[in-house]
Design a protein around this motif. Structure first.
Motif, PDB file in Angstrom:
ATOM      1  N   LEU A 179     -41.336  95.597 -11.172  1.00 46.90           N
ATOM      2  CA  LEU A 179     -42.072  94.338 -11.122  1.00 46.90           C
ATOM      3  C   LEU A 179     -41.145  93.146 -11.445  1.00 46.90           C
ATOM      4  CD1 LEU A 179     -44.824  93.000 -10.720  1.00 46.90           C
ATOM      5  CD2 LEU A 179     -45.273  93.344 -13.156  1.00 46.90           C
ATOM      6  N   GLN A 180     -40.192  93.363 -12.332  1.00 47.09           N
ATOM      7  CA  GLN A 180     -39.253  92.301 -12.705  1.00 47.09           C
ATOM      8  C   GLN A 180     -38.345  91.906 -11.548  1.00 47.09           C
ATOM      9  OE1 GLN A 180     -36.263  93.353 -15.544  1.00 47.09           O
ATOM     10  NE2 GLN A 180     -36.108  91.251 -16.371  1.00 47.09           N
ATOM     11  N   VAL A 181     -37.984  92.884 -10.693  1.00 45.59           N
ATOM     12  CA  VAL A 181     -37.141  92.604  -9.525  1.00 45.59           C
ATOM     13  C   VAL A 181     -37.829  91.607  -8.598  1.00 45.59           C
ATOM     14  CG1 VAL A 181     -36.144  93.635  -7.449  1.00 45.59           C
ATOM     15  CG2 VAL A 181     -35.947  94.802  -9.647  1.00 45.59           C
ATOM     16  N   LYS A 182     -39.155  91.709  -8.487  1.00 46.28           N
ATOM     17  CA  LYS A 182     -39.896  90.770  -7.643  1.00 46.28           C
ATOM     18  C   LYS A 182     -40.011  89.387  -8.302  1.00 46.28           C
ATOM     19  CE  LYS A 182     -42.743  94.509  -5.721  1.00 46.28           C
ATOM     20  NZ  LYS A 182     -44.121  95.043  -5.561  1.00 46.28           N
ATOM     21  N   VAL A 183     -40.127  89.345  -9.635  1.00 43.70           N
ATOM     22  CA  VAL A 183     -40.365  88.074 -10.355  1.00 43.70           C
ATOM     23  C   VAL A 183     -39.075  87.282 -10.578  1.00 43.70           C
ATOM     24  CG1 VAL A 183     -41.168  87.117 -12.550  1.00 43.70           C
ATOM     25  CG2 VAL A 183     -42.464  88.938 -11.432  1.00 43.70           C
ATOM     26  N   THR A 184     -37.944  87.967 -10.722  1.00 39.09           N
ATOM     27  CA  THR A 184     -36.681  87.297 -11.126  1.00 39.09           C
ATOM     28  C   THR A 184     -36.254  86.190 -10.172  1.00 39.09           C
ATOM     29  OG1 THR A 184     -35.915  89.275 -12.270  1.00 39.09           O
ATOM     30  CG2 THR A 184     -34.245  87.665 -11.624  1.00 39.09           C
ATOM     31  N   PRO A 185     -36.269  86.356  -8.828  1.00 40.56           N
ATOM     32  CA  PRO A 185     -35.872  85.237  -7.954  1.00 40.56           C
ATOM     33  C   PRO A 185     -36.752  84.011  -8.145  1.00 40.56           C
ATOM     34  CG  PRO A 185     -35.922  87.284  -6.717  1.00 40.56           C
ATOM     35  CD  PRO A 185     -36.541  87.596  -8.033  1.00 40.56           C
ATOM     36  N   LEU A 186     -38.077  84.288  -8.358  1.00 41.64           N
ATOM     37  CA  LEU A 186     -38.975  83.147  -8.564  1.00 41.64           C
ATOM     38  C   LEU A 186     -38.645  82.425  -9.867  1.00 41.64           C
ATOM     39  CD1 LEU A 186     -42.363  84.793  -7.462  1.00 41.64           C
ATOM     40  CD2 LEU A 186     -40.863  83.318  -6.120  1.00 41.64           C
ATOM     41  N   LEU A 187     -38.315  83.175 -10.937  1.00 43.73           N
ATOM     42  CA  LEU A 187     -37.964  82.554 -12.221  1.00 43.73           C
ATOM     43  C   LEU A 187     -36.660  81.752 -12.112  1.00 43.73           C
ATOM     44  CD1 LEU A 187     -38.829  85.448 -14.717  1.00 43.73           C
ATOM     45  CD2 LEU A 187     -40.071  83.293 -14.406  1.00 43.73           C
ATOM     46  N   GLN A 188     -35.676  82.312 -11.383  1.00 45.08           N
ATOM     47  CA  GLN A 188     -34.405  81.587 -11.204  1.00 45.08           C
ATOM     48  C   GLN A 188     -34.621  80.287 -10.450  1.00 45.08           C
ATOM     49  OE1 GLN A 188     -31.875  84.395  -9.248  1.00 45.08           O
ATOM     50  NE2 GLN A 188     -31.415  85.554 -11.152  1.00 45.08           N
ATOM     51  N   GLN A 189     -35.462  80.362  -9.398  1.00 45.56           N
ATOM     52  CA  GLN A 189     -35.748  79.143  -8.636  1.00 45.56           C
ATOM     53  C   GLN A 189     -36.449  78.115  -9.521  1.00 45.56           C
ATOM     54  OE1 GLN A 189     -38.015  79.896  -5.104  1.00 45.56           O
ATOM     55  NE2 GLN A 189     -37.916  77.777  -4.387  1.00 45.56           N
ATOM     56  N   ARG A 190     -37.415  78.605 -10.359  1.00 44.78           N
ATOM     57  CA  ARG A 190     -38.093  77.679 -11.288  1.00 44.78           C
ATOM     58  C   ARG A 190     -37.110  77.059 -12.286  1.00 44.78           C
ATOM     59  NH1 ARG A 190     -40.385  76.989 -16.114  1.00 44.78           N
ATOM     60  NH2 ARG A 190     -42.472  76.034 -16.199  1.00 44.78           N
ATOM     61  N   GLN A 191     -36.154  77.869 -12.783  1.00 46.39           N
ATOM     62  CA  GLN A 191     -35.162  77.358 -13.743  1.00 46.39           C
ATOM     63  C   GLN A 191     -34.269  76.299 -13.111  1.00 46.39           C
ATOM     64  OE1 GLN A 191     -32.725  80.421 -15.410  1.00 46.39           O
ATOM     65  NE2 GLN A 191     -31.787  79.070 -16.933  1.00 46.39           N
ATOM     66  N   GLN A 192     -33.884  76.524 -11.836  1.00 49.34           N
ATOM     67  CA  GLN A 192     -33.064  75.520 -11.131  1.00 49.34           C
ATOM     68  C   GLN A 192     -33.805  74.201 -10.983  1.00 49.34           C
ATOM     69  OE1 GLN A 192     -31.954  77.355  -7.469  1.00 49.34           O
ATOM     70  NE2 GLN A 192     -30.505  78.813  -8.426  1.00 49.34           N
ATOM     71  N   LEU A 193     -35.120  74.314 -10.592  1.00 54.51           N
ATOM     72  CA  LEU A 193     -35.908  73.081 -10.456  1.00 54.51           C
ATOM     73  C   LEU A 193     -36.038  72.359 -11.802  1.00 54.51           C
ATOM     74  CD1 LEU A 193     -38.772  74.348  -8.097  1.00 54.51           C
ATOM     75  CD2 LEU A 193     -36.928  72.748  -7.507  1.00 54.51           C
ATOM     76  N   GLN A 194     -36.274  73.138 -12.853  1.00 53.22           N
ATOM     77  CA  GLN A 194     -36.395  72.510 -14.187  1.00 53.22           C
ATOM     78  C   GLN A 194     -35.059  71.867 -14.606  1.00 53.22           C
ATOM     79  OE1 GLN A 194     -39.361  72.411 -15.962  1.00 53.22           O
ATOM     80  NE2 GLN A 194     -38.207  70.951 -17.194  1.00 53.22           N
ATOM     81  N   SER A 195     -33.927  72.508 -14.273  1.00 53.21           N
ATOM     82  CA  SER A 195     -32.614  71.944 -14.617  1.00 53.21           C
ATOM     83  C   SER A 195     -32.380  70.631 -13.882  1.00 53.21           C
ATOM     84  CB  SER A 195     -31.508  72.941 -14.268  1.00 53.21           C
ATOM     85  OG  SER A 195     -31.665  74.120 -15.010  1.00 53.21           O
ATOM     86  N   GLN A 196     -32.795  70.610 -12.591  1.00 57.11           N
ATOM     87  CA  GLN A 196     -32.630  69.369 -11.828  1.00 57.11           C
ATOM     88  C   GLN A 196     -33.488  68.242 -12.417  1.00 57.11           C
ATOM     89  OE1 GLN A 196     -33.477  70.255  -7.715  1.00 57.11           O
ATOM     90  NE2 GLN A 196     -31.801  71.743  -7.532  1.00 57.11           N
ATOM     91  N   ILE A 197     -34.720  68.578 -12.818  1.00 63.04           N
ATOM     92  CA  ILE A 197     -35.584  67.567 -13.446  1.00 63.04           C
ATOM     93  C   ILE A 197     -34.960  67.094 -14.758  1.00 63.04           C
ATOM     94  CG2 ILE A 197     -37.840  67.210 -14.514  1.00 63.04           C
ATOM     95  CD1 ILE A 197     -38.985  69.184 -12.424  1.00 63.04           C
ATOM     96  N   ASP A 198     -34.423  68.053 -15.564  1.00 60.01           N
ATOM     97  CA  ASP A 198     -33.788  67.673 -16.842  1.00 60.01           C
ATOM     98  C   ASP A 198     -32.556  66.807 -16.613  1.00 60.01           C
ATOM     99  OD1 ASP A 198     -35.725  69.093 -18.136  1.00 60.01           O
ATOM    100  OD2 ASP A 198     -34.488  70.909 -18.392  1.00 60.01           O
ATOM    101  N   ARG A 199     -31.763  67.153 -15.543  1.00 56.88           N
ATOM    102  CA  ARG A 199     -30.583  66.338 -15.281  1.00 56.88           C
ATOM    103  C   ARG A 199     -30.962  64.925 -14.876  1.00 56.88           C
ATOM    104  NH1 ARG A 199     -28.387  71.101 -12.947  1.00 56.88           N
ATOM    105  NH2 ARG A 199     -29.055  70.448 -10.862  1.00 56.88           N
ATOM    106  N   ALA A 200     -32.026  64.811 -14.068  1.00 52.27           N
ATOM    107  CA  ALA A 200     -32.473  63.462 -13.684  1.00 52.27           C
ATOM    108  C   ALA A 200     -32.899  62.665 -14.913  1.00 52.27           C
ATOM    109  CB  ALA A 200     -33.623  63.572 -12.683  1.00 52.27           C
ATOM    110  N   SER A 201     -33.642  63.355 -15.795  1.00 55.43           N
ATOM    111  CA  SER A 201     -34.051  62.669 -17.040  1.00 55.43           C
ATOM    112  C   SER A 201     -32.842  62.315 -17.901  1.00 55.43           C
ATOM    113  CB  SER A 201     -35.012  63.578 -17.815  1.00 55.43           C
ATOM    114  OG  SER A 201     -35.355  62.985 -19.052  1.00 55.43           O
ATOM    115  N   ALA A 202     -31.882  63.261 -18.013  1.00 58.02           N
ATOM    116  CA  ALA A 202     -30.681  62.999 -18.833  1.00 58.02           C
ATOM    117  C   ALA A 202     -29.854  61.865 -18.247  1.00 58.02           C
ATOM    118  CB  ALA A 202     -29.833  64.272 -18.927  1.00 58.02           C
ATOM    119  N   THR A 203     -29.793  61.803 -16.910  1.00 59.51           N
ATOM    120  CA  THR A 203     -29.047  60.710 -16.267  1.00 59.51           C
ATOM    121  C   THR A 203     -29.652  59.359 -16.623  1.00 59.51           C
ATOM    122  OG1 THR A 203     -28.449  62.166 -14.443  1.00 59.51           O
ATOM    123  CG2 THR A 203     -28.240  59.796 -14.079  1.00 59.51           C
ATOM    124  N   LEU A 204     -30.998  59.305 -16.547  1.00 55.87           N
ATOM    125  CA  LEU A 204     -31.674  58.045 -16.902  1.00 55.87           C
ATOM    126  C   LEU A 204     -31.460  57.707 -18.375  1.00 55.87           C
ATOM    127  CD1 LEU A 204     -35.047  58.412 -14.939  1.00 55.87           C
ATOM    128  CD2 LEU A 204     -33.111  56.937 -14.370  1.00 55.87           C
TER     129      LEU A 204
END
Length: 1017
Positions: free
Chosen positions: A393-418
């Protein structure tokens, strides 16, 4: 100078940027406020001249970086040049100046660009090389080719009188101010020289009036000196007679003193012989006492020899006993080591047997856990099956979690830039506030520095006066030294002439060929003629010596005056040491004040941008698309129903039962070890029994045991007694005194005959010395009698010498007075010549004073400067109206007025009107002439733009170079659509006059209005 390419690294708001100007003619750099448009233009100015709008040099470096660099390439005179300027934070920078190896025409055709260095050693020399090439300094550039942001109306907002000063500054008329100041300095110097010379001439007149009185006093002193000389000659003759009589008495005294010294020497020799005779007698008595003890000493020495032989026998016996004892100890040690080896081996076997028994018990305890381990293995297999399901079950969930982490990192970087930009803006706002706050303090410091510099300027003028006085004294000393050398030359010539005259013949009548010859005419001289010539020469010698003495006194006085001037000059030099430092500080403060004025406008822009960023962070209105994707991923994860916590619990459960596998391997290992232990025990017990038997045999019946018994029997046979040996040694030490006494006896037997012979010799020498003492005493008595008969003349001689000394002192005082008067007389003669020379210098200085006074007036504000402004203004007015007619459709016209009527002054009979220097600007439109302040923002900008553009052309022409580039920074915001169109039309109309035109604006409509050849950032 035509821009070709600009490359920036960590300069102001840019980290890495590059801008290519090749092929551009009219271009627009457009972007929002704070985007860094003006920074590109500042980079060009900083690369070429090393100057920018930054308050300090390190402020041009990007925040958080340590080094900034600008690479700027430009075209000039058909060649491509390149300037690379670098700056490290807190350190000095570097500057490179290069030129392309091929002309720019060939580069345009596709030739490869290669540069070669043409800079000098050092930044200053390289900077001067760049200025020589472009023929444009920084001040001329920012007031001509570069229309800086916020400074378009600077010329118009000034008061009329200030406008004239600004125009003079732009035209570099301040150089004429420097020439005027230098002329004033020279005129002041010549005025001071005139005053000093006038005072000197007046003082000289007063001194020359004393010349007659000094001549009379010289004649009186010469008469007195002749009288004193005659009296001194008589006293010296009498002194010589008395000294001859006293010489005989001194001869008898010296003879008596010699005899007394000889008598004292003989007495000392007699006493020395008596002491040696007494010492010899005492030594004879001591040797006689030793000779009387001869039989006793010989018996004691025989006893010593007997004891010495006994001690040698016992020492040999002790040596044999000691060797046997040492061999016995060695054998005992060997036996002990062998026995210890057997005991150690037995002990090791016991330890191994005990260890095997303990291991056997341990392995039996391990085997008791077998039932518990088998049950745990079943639980472990169940946990692993559950964990396998969760892993799938984790093999199916891991790509989705990585994609979510990337999106959250991009949002955090935008906030940090501001947030980072907000912090950077806050820091910049604080820095600007700090700069603005120190504005009054800098103004006060500038006023203090101006006062200090003015005070030091006054001291510099006075220092020059002191230096001129010192030079005048040096010239005076050189003249005195020249006269002194002339006198010394004349004195040597007179000495040579006197030596040629020889000695007179004392009035004897001889042939003319034997008489001395005159050194001038080669004629024979009789005694009278010889005395006349020699007397004349010696009189001239005395006069020259007197003149040399006067010159030495004058040199001493002049040296003291020069020393005073030197001390005063050095004191002034120490006080003037901080002069250049004060001027440099003043320049730095003025630059900071200019930077503060620019910072006030930037402060408002920074605050506006910071407010917008704070609003975005508070409302969350940033990265909207990323937040939408994040919500969609959260819904997919919820459908899969994967729980990371359950997965962790399953892993922990599987880990909890892993011990069963470990225990299973331990049970297998325990069975193997138990088998090996039971095989090793019988072998170790057999080895232990064999070693115990060998140990018993070594202790009772071995070859080593038999050798020890034999050595013990040998020690008993030797029979050595240590107490007896020690007693003999003690007696031998007591008997050693007879060795010394026997040596003394032998010495006494040898020395006694020699002492008897020496005693007889000393008795004879004593008798001879006594006879010599009697003879010397008789001679001393005879000399005492002769001294009593000869009188002592020393009191009369001493009194006469005192009289001669007093007479000499009186003559010295008279000579000193005479020399002083002659010195004054010679000084007055030289002073008379100086008086004439000083009058000529006074007339020369007066002429120079008039020349420099007229030059100061000509170079002043109302001279050449006013004339040049009057000549420039018509050209400026014509060019401004030409440009303004294009911008306003011939609706606006300006006129420059340099003089206007002031208030009339009332006198008793008539009124006169004064003309005031000014620079009024009259602006006329279709409705008539009205003030500049009444025009709208768009119209005012067009007027300012026309004046600044006309000034730019004028300054470029005066700098000796063609204005090939024009930069217009902002200023279009006040224009409506029609005004923008006219500005663009005006820029296009004048574009043929420039090789490159750059416009900077934040208005996109203006960018779109530029012709199709424009480029935007």
């Amino acid at each position: 100078m035509i821009p070709h390419k600009l490359t920036l690294k960590n300069f102001l708001s840019y980290r890495d940027a590059s801008l290519d100007f090749s092929g551009l003619h009219t271009a627009c750099i457009c972007g929002p406020n704070g985007a860094g448009k003006s920074s590109l233009l500042e980079a060009i100015a900083w690369a070429i001249w090393g100057s920018s709008r930054a308050a300090t040099e390190d402020d041009i470096i990007h925040l958080g970086e340590t080094e900034a660099q600008v690479d700027f390439a430009f075209i000039g005179e058909g060649n491509l040049y390149r300037v690379i300027r670098n700056r490290r934070r807190g350190q000095s920078g570097t500057l490179e100046f290069q030129v392309a190896t091929k002309p720019y025409d060939e580069i345009q055709k596709g030739a490869k660009i290669e540069f070669r260095p043409i800079g000098e050693r050092g930044m200053r020399a390289t900077q001067q090389k760049i200025l020589d090439q472009i023929k444009l300094d920084y001040d001329t550039f920012i007031n001509s080719a570069y229309l800086r942001q916020g400074r378009a109306d600077e010329f118009m907002l000034k008061r009329p009188t200030e406008r004239k000063e600004i125009l003079a500054s732009l035209l570099k008329l301040n150089e004429y101010d420097n020439l005027a100041e230098r002329s004033k300095d020279f005129s002041r110097q010549y005025k001071a020289k005139i005053e000093l010379l006038q005072q000197t001439i007046d003082s000289t007149k007063q001194q020359l009036q004393q010349q007659t009185e000094i001549t009379q006093n010289i004649a009186k002193l010469e008469t007195t000196l002749n009288q004193l000389n005659s009296q001194q000659t008589a006293e010296r003759e009498k002194l010589q007679q008395l000294q001859a009589g006293q010489h005989h008495r001194q001869t008898w005294e010296k003879l008596r003193q010699g005899e007394q010294q000889q008598y004292q020497t003989l007495s000392q020799d007699y006493q020395r012989l008596q002491q040696e005779f007494n010492s010899t007698q005492q030594q004879q008595q001591e040797l006689e006492a030793v000779l009387k003890q001869a039989s006793e000493i010989q018996a004691g020495y025989s006893l010593f020899q007997t004891l010495q032989a006994t001690e040698e026998r016992l020492s040999a016996q002790f040596k044999t006993y000691q060797e046997a004892q040492q061999n016995r100890q060695k054998l005992l040690e060997q036996q002990r080591q062998i026995l210890q080896q057997f005991q150690q081996k037995i002990q090791n076997l016991n330890v191994q047997l005990d260890g095997l028994a303990q291991q056997e018990n341990e392995q039996l305890e391990v085997l008791k856990q077998r039932p518990e381990v088998e049950a745990a293995l079943i639980e472990l297999q169940t946990a692993r099956n559950h964990l396998t399901q969760l892993d799938e079950l984790q093999v199916k969930v891991t790509p989705l979690l990585q994609q979510r982490q990337q999106l959250q990192s991009q949002i955090d970087r935008a906030s940090a830039t501001l947030i980072a930009r907000l912090e950077e803006l806050s820091k910049s706002i604080r820095q600007v506030q700090q700069r603005v706050q120190i504005h009054p303090e800098l103004q006060q410091s500038l006023q203090q520095l101006n006062a200090q510099i003015q005070e030091l300027d006054n001291k510099r003028v006075y220092q020059k006066r002191v230096q001129e006085k010192g030079l005048e004294r040096h010239n005076y000393i050189e003249k005195l030294c020249s006269r002194q050398r002339d006198y010394e030359t004349k004195l040597a010539e007179l000495d040579h002439k006197i030596s040629l005259l020889g000695t007179p013949l004392n009035g004897e009548k001889t042939e003319s060929s034997a008489m001395p010859l005159c050194p001038l005419c080669d004629r024979p001289l009789d005694e009278h003629g010889w005395n006349l010539v020699v007397g004349k020469h010696r009189t001239q010698q005395q006069e020259i010596r007197d003149q040399i003495w006067v010159i030495n006194e004058q040199l001493a006085v002049a040296e003291r005056e020069i020393q005073g001037f030197r001390q005063e000059y050095r004191q002034l030099d120490r006080e003037l040491a901080p002069y250049e430092e004060y001027r440099e500080q003043r320049g730095q403060i003025q630059a900071k004040l200019e930077g503060i004025e620019e910072s006030q406008l930037r402060y408002q822009q920074l605050k506006l941008e910071a407010k917008e960023i704070e609003s975005s962070l508070q409302t969350g209105e940033f990265a909207v698309e990323l937040n939408g994707e994040l919500q969609q991923l959260d819904r997919q994860l919820q459908q899969l129903n994967y729980n990371e916590q359950s997965h962790v619990l399953a892993r922990n459960e599987e880990k909890r039962w892993r011990w069963a596998e470990i225990k299973q391997s331990q049970l297998q290992s325990a069975e193997s070890k138990l088998t090996k232990i039971r095989e090793q025990k019988p072998e170790l017990e057999a080895k232990k029994s064999a070693l115990e038997q060998q140990l018993t045999q070594q202790q009772t019946d071995s070859e080593l045991h038999q050798q020890i018994a034999a050595l013990e029997r040998t020690l008993a046979e030797i029979g050595y007694n240590l107490e007896e040996h020690n007693q003999v040694r003690s007696q031998l030490r007591q008997a050693q005194q007879w060795i010394t006494r026997a040596e003394k006896l032998n010495s006494a037997q040898q020395q006694y005959p020699k002492l008897q012979q020496r005693s007889e010799q000393l008795q004879q020498l004593k008798a001879g010395k006594a006879q010599d003492l009697k003879t010397v005493k008789t001679q001393i008595d005879l000399l005492e009698q002769k001294l009593k008969e000869t009188p002592d003349l020393s009191p009369e001689i001493q009194q006469l010498e005192q009289q001669i000394q007093q007479r000499r002192q009186q003559m010295d005082r008279t000579l000193s007075q005479l020399g002083s008067l002659k010195q004054q007389q010679a000084y007055l003669e030289s002073l008379n010549a100086q008086h004439t020379e000083q009058k000529q210098q006074l007339e020369t200085n007066r002429r120079q004073y008039r020349v420099y006074s007229e030059l100061a007036q000509a170079f002043g504000k109302n001279g050449i400067q006013a004339l040049m402004i009057e000549n420039v203004l018509p050209q400026l007015e014509a060019e401004t109206n030409h440009i303004l007619s294009r911008l306003s459709a011939n609706q606006l016209h300006i006129q420059f007025i340099t003089q206007r009527a002031g208030r009339s002054s009332k006198s008793s009979k008539k009124k006169t009107a004064k003309l005031i220097d000014t620079l009024d600007i009259l602006i006329a439109d279709a409705q008539g002439t009205r003030p500049y302040e009444t025009y709208s923002g768009g119209e005012a900008f067009r007027i300012n733009f026309a004046i600044r553009l006309a000034l730019a052309k004028l300054l470029a022409q005066r700098a000796g170079t063609a204005l090939q580039m024009l930069i217009i920074d902002e200023g279009f915001g006040t224009q409506d659509a029609e005004g923008c169109g006219r500005l663009i039309a005006a820029i296009n109309a004048i574009s043929s006059d420039f090789a490159c035109i750059l416009t900077v604006t934040h208005m996109p409509p203006f960018k779109r209005s530029i012709s199709s050849e424009n480029r935007s950032k």
